[in-house]
Enzyme design. Sequence first.
Site, PDB file in Angstrom:
ATOM      1  N   ARG A  67      -9.015  -5.341   0.194  1.00  0.00           N
ATOM      2  CA  ARG A  67      -9.303  -3.947  -0.209  1.00  0.00           C
ATOM      3  C   ARG A  67     -10.759  -3.636  -0.546  1.00  0.00           C
ATOM      4  O   ARG A  67     -11.077  -2.491  -0.862  1.00  0.00           O
ATOM      5  CB  ARG A  67      -8.427  -3.533  -1.402  1.00  0.00           C
ATOM      6  N   ASN A  97      -9.157  -3.878   7.600  1.00  0.00           N
ATOM      7  CA  ASN A  97      -8.848  -2.445   7.392  1.00  0.00           C
ATOM      8  C   ASN A  97      -9.288  -1.946   6.020  1.00  0.00           C
ATOM      9  O   ASN A  97      -8.519  -1.355   5.265  1.00  0.00           O
ATOM     10  CB  ASN A  97      -7.359  -2.163   7.615  1.00  0.00           C
ATOM     11  N   ASP A 155      -5.262  -4.659  12.378  1.00  0.00           N
ATOM     12  CA  ASP A 155      -4.057  -4.685  11.553  1.00  0.00           C
ATOM     13  C   ASP A 155      -3.928  -3.463  10.658  1.00  0.00           C
ATOM     14  O   ASP A 155      -4.902  -2.974  10.090  1.00  0.00           O
ATOM     15  CB  ASP A 155      -4.025  -5.939  10.685  1.00  0.00           C
ATOM     16  N   HIS A 182      -1.084  -6.481  15.399  1.00  0.00           N
ATOM     17  CA  HIS A 182      -0.048  -5.814  14.603  1.00  0.00           C
ATOM     18  C   HIS A 182       0.770  -5.034  15.623  1.00  0.00           C
ATOM     19  O   HIS A 182       0.310  -4.013  16.137  1.00  0.00           O
ATOM     20  CB  HIS A 182      -0.726  -4.905  13.575  1.00  0.00           C
ATOM     21  N   HIS A 234       2.894 -11.060  11.499  1.00  0.00           N
ATOM     22  CA  HIS A 234       4.172 -10.728  10.831  1.00  0.00           C
ATOM     23  C   HIS A 234       5.364 -10.410  11.738  1.00  0.00           C
ATOM     24  O   HIS A 234       5.854  -9.286  11.759  1.00  0.00           O
ATOM     25  CB  HIS A 234       3.961  -9.596   9.819  1.00  0.00           C
ATOM     26  N   ASN A 280       5.686  -3.068   6.239  1.00  0.00           N
ATOM     27  CA  ASN A 280       5.561  -2.815   7.660  1.00  0.00           C
ATOM     28  C   ASN A 280       5.120  -4.092   8.366  1.00  0.00           C
ATOM     29  O   ASN A 280       4.027  -4.590   8.070  1.00  0.00           O
ATOM     30  CB  ASN A 280       4.531  -1.703   7.901  1.00  0.00           C
ATOM     31  N   ASP A 307       0.472 -11.531   4.176  1.00  0.00           N
ATOM     32  CA  ASP A 307       0.217 -10.092   4.371  1.00  0.00           C
ATOM     33  C   ASP A 307       0.090  -9.416   3.000  1.00  0.00           C
ATOM     34  O   ASP A 307       0.583  -8.307   2.798  1.00  0.00           O
ATOM     35  CB  ASP A 307       1.299  -9.428   5.230  1.00  0.00           C
ATOM     36  N   HIS A 311      -1.281  -2.380  -3.687  1.00  0.00           N
ATOM     37  CA  HIS A 311      -1.281  -0.914  -3.787  1.00  0.00           C
ATOM     38  C   HIS A 311      -1.227  -0.514  -5.258  1.00  0.00           C
ATOM     39  O   HIS A 311      -0.563  -1.158  -6.063  1.00  0.00           O
ATOM     40  CB  HIS A 311      -0.077  -0.314  -3.058  1.00  0.00           C
ATOM     41  N   PHE A 325       3.137   1.315   2.703  1.00  0.00           N
ATOM     42  CA  PHE A 325       3.769   0.059   3.091  1.00  0.00           C
ATOM     43  C   PHE A 325       3.054  -1.122   2.442  1.00  0.00           C
ATOM     44  O   PHE A 325       1.837  -1.117   2.318  1.00  0.00           O
ATOM     45  CB  PHE A 325       3.676  -0.120   4.609  1.00  0.00           C
TER      46      PHE A 325
HETATM   47 ZN   LIG Z   1       0.168  -5.425  10.034  1.00  0.00          ZN
HETATM   48 ZN   LIG Z   2      -1.476  -6.699   7.173  1.00  0.00          ZN
END
Ligand SMILES: [Zn+2]
Ligand SMILES: [Zn+2]
Length: 430
Positions: A67, A97, A155, A182, A234, A280, A307, A311, A325
């Site tokens: 993050r 991401n 991802d 992903h 995943h 997800n 993963d 959050h 997710f």
């Molecule tokens: Zn993913």
């Molecule tokens: Zn991920």
Amino acid sequence: VERLTALIVKGGRVIDPATGFDAVADVLVRRGKISAVEPSVDAEGTVIDASGKIVVPGLVDMHVHLREPGREDEETIASGTRAALRGGFTTICAMPNTDPCADTASVIDLVEARAAADGVVNVLPIGAITKGRQGKEIAEMGELAAAGAVAFSDDGTSVASAEVMRRALEYSKMFDLPIISHCEDADLARGAMHEGFVSTRLGLVATPSAAEEVVVARDVCLAELTGARLHVAHLSSAGSVEIVRRAKKRGAKVTCEVTPHHLILTEDALAGYDTNCKVNPPLRTEADREALREGLADGTIDAIATDHAPHASHEKECELIDAPFGMVGLETAVPLLLTELVSRAGIDPVAVVAALTTRPASVLRVPAGTLSPGSSADLTVIDPSVEGTIDTSAFESRSRNSPFHGRAVSAAVTDVLVGGVWMLRGGEIQ
Ligand SMILES: [Zn+2]
Ligand SMILES: [Zn+2]
């Protein structure tokens, strides 16, 4: 100072799948490196008693969301690496991401600089496949690779265009780095959970397994077309496991991972609308969970990856449909896997340790996940017979979004050596 004296980790069950070693033994560490793994080491140094414990290579998690930059309220490189350390992981991959995303060398540089300054475990950055993770224009992969990216991934979303994915795979071959996919068809994946019995009963819009499987099949075809290295993130369904199993039999350069939550939970966990179980890809059926466990046992599945997706509480405290997710996983993986898979389901602990050490390291071709002499002294000690419960309030992670709070577990990470230094002792960060 500790690096200068020899360390002996004495009398534990040493499991090192990279070398096929599994026996009660001593591990000798000198100058930050593994020096020997032998039935009885005769050397001067600080002795750590590991009798009754399991001693494994420092764990490798190839799929972590840290993050930073962008959502430091949810996690930072400092807090995320502390969570990893507590969980027994000494090497983790940072997914790109973030905000901004890691589609330029400057973001990779920033992650590496923060990891060097604030991190307590090794952090390997992953670069984006496409600019802005928009699925349109391929990112400057050469620049990302030169900056230290160990793989490429968008991802969080799938690369929607097969043509863009084909070019990305072709381009990735120039750097001999894997593309981590992903796999999710955005048109089919419209729901908050798996499309099946439970979603029908709850009356929720849901996502069928086919939403994942069509893209896994597509990407396998493209990997075979291009000869590039594809790693499927995943896996969640029996169909996906079967697609990868057949691709591997044909000799395709395909590897894959599974999360602890897909190995342990099913769609039933959503029956009470727990937003922490909204992940997800979604948690699926008992048959899917069984197929994932079989895939792990027979080697179809290479890696277990958390993963880890932190959050903020306020974002998860809402209706299931509106919740983001993901769940955090770094601090719960080892206790859950040893309790649910090894103790309860009777899965070989060597297969579990391999999926957390040498196998992800070989997917990434990084020198980690082994106790072979000369390798960096990254080592994790696990107590396999301690009764406890998972307590999210004690997490090092800045986020608490785990559905496992209060769950009874019978294993714990007690000590972790990173580069020959005890960073965790008796469960406490040093
Ligand atoms: Zn993913
Ligand atoms: Zn991920």
